[in-house]
Design a protein around this motif. Sequence first.
Motif, short mmCIF file in Angstrom:
data_model
loop_
_atom_site.label_atom_id
_atom_site.label_comp_id
_atom_site.label_asym_id
_atom_site.label_seq_id
_atom_site.Cartn_x
_atom_site.Cartn_y
_atom_site.Cartn_z
N LYS A 191 0.87 -1.17 0.00
CA LYS A 191 0.00 0.00 0.00
C LYS A 191 0.91 1.22 0.00
O LYS A 191 1.50 1.58 1.02
N GLN A 231 -2.14 7.71 1.77
CA GLN A 231 -1.76 6.32 1.57
C GLN A 231 -2.86 5.62 0.79
O GLN A 231 -4.06 5.80 1.07
N ASP A 232 -2.45 4.83 -0.20
CA ASP A 232 -3.42 4.12 -1.03
C ASP A 232 -4.26 3.17 -0.17
O ASP A 232 -3.76 2.54 0.77
N THR A 284 -0.77 -2.23 -4.40
CA THR A 284 -0.07 -2.42 -5.68
C THR A 284 0.56 -3.80 -5.62
O THR A 284 1.20 -4.16 -4.63
#
Length: 656
Positions: free
Chosen positions: A526, A547-548, A552
Amino acid sequence: MKKILSIILVVMMAVSLFSCATLSSSASNTTVTAATTVGLYAHATDTANESEAWVKWYEKDSTMYFFMPSSTNAEELEIYNAYESEAEVNSVTIAANSTAQVPYKDNVKFNVTIDDKDYTAVVMRSSAEGALFINNTADFDGMNLWDYLTDDKSNDAKATGAVLDDNGNVDNTTVKKIKGRGNTSWDADKKGFNVTYDDAIEVGTMQKCKKFSLISNFQDASLTRNRLLYDLADEIGVPYASDSRFVEFYVNGEYLGNYQMCEKVDVGKNTLIPDIDDEDYLNYVAGTQTAFEFVCEIDAGPDEDDFTVRTGNGNNLTMKAPELAKGDEGYAKVQRFIKAKYDQMYTKLTQNAENINDYIDIESLAQVYLINELGKNWDAGAGSFFFVYKPDENGAYKFYASPVWDYDNSLGNAQGVEGDLDRMGIDDYEEPTGWFAKYKNGYRGPNFLKESIANCDALNDVIPTVWFEQFVPAIENRLNGTNLSDTELYSSDVYKNYLTKSAAMNFIRWDIIQEPQWIADHTMLKQCHAVYEYNKHGQVVGIDYTQDSNYTFYDEYVFDAEYQYMIDWTNSRVAWMSSQYFSDYTPSEIPVLKGDADGDGEVSVLDASLIQLHLVDKKEIADNCMEAADVDGDGEVSVLDASRIQLFLVGRFEEL
């Protein structure tokens, strides 16, 4: 007539055959130093009569590989046949113990026939910055050089050899000594070494040096973590940060993989620490001076023959200079001095002394703490942690936290030890978020960095400034740039370009480690992001951190993916640390540039014009530029200030 024609035809055929043989194979006087065992050897350079830089083919999964340096001719190879019978290599016949030029294409397989046995071969050319060849074909108690060196870390040997840069330049300086190095890494198949040359050499664009460490990076599938953090330290000005280059390494012609060839931590002329004298202690022992220079390491696992000092807090210092043995002159006196100075410094540090900078350079300590915290380096402050003790610019002796060393278990690479993490209260070690170095426990005695952060206000005060004014610009402007290799820290694409082909070779020779005991999961992340707001001086004045929410994903055990994971983890870590430090950061005051009335960072005719317009109420000078506009320092901005700028610009004044 027919008989005469037949004779002529036979003669012509003989001449033709002789000509073909001459083209396909040279005479047998070629010298290939490493060719004491049968095989085919390819020359790594076009340099005539060069005997050291030859690569023996290597078998893996029924394919014979020629693992060649980046400087190798891209169209044909000079190949030496060390068999006792002729070889046909890609349709070129090579007589026994002779050479021939063989055309090839990168990564395109071709046929080889020797003694009626067929082989499939392929040439792979590296992308690394250089190559290192070490040759000694003597019998070492029934072992070859590689087996002898790897049989025991204490074994050492002299050697001949070659160092090639990526332009094909060759240095054949002889090797004074090569021996094993490393602690945990020594247990791996791909081992590290220290190499000392008889004279200083250049490796690419590095400064001349005599002593190098060959770091195997065996458990770092990106091959980059040590190099990136060494170069980052060098970029921000950490004293004595080791410079290094990626090289292909060969012993007696056998390819041993991609290595990081870096300046070894050592002292004296043509070393990493050239201004420290290894014999300075003799003047102290003799009583002609009251102190001496030294280099030491907080060491978790010293060797039996190391010169060590046990400090008052239980830390174990392994001395890198001076290196004494029991019975040497001044042995006990030198030990007592080092212990006294370290204990004094540590006491002042942990007692939060106001004059702590008189005992240890706080800026270097902040820099090295941040390198370790950024990387979440497993050994942070507990091992492989160096100090240099020397006079400052005023002649006063103090400690400097340097050089940086040993970061393959950093930047998201390692799992850590579950029990140790539990005791530290850390459950996010593999993630780019969360603190680590400030909580890391020591191995022998307290952890130096943990105690420094916990007790020293001066260190904590300077950390946000060092972070935002040294680390963030280096990462944002250098590592995250494109095609940058003109300073110490390169852009990430440059490192990858150097490594892509080299990694393909390395991971045929040595498989990517897939054991989960040490290596973290690199398949998902992340990512964290920071968007910075800057003032006109390029200083950070705002930050937008996110923060995602989704991961990924990265391919498993593939170099490209491993490298990208490392870069993404690093940038995520930088973003998170920036978000944590921002509230404590105040931009440093920028020195006033006299005459810079418009605040653009330079003095020009525009500044004189602005002053003149300001005086007639046509334009305003910003409040923070009024001091710069008052060139003559009389307390007011007047036409005299504008005139002085104009005269300065035409050379009437040397300075404002």
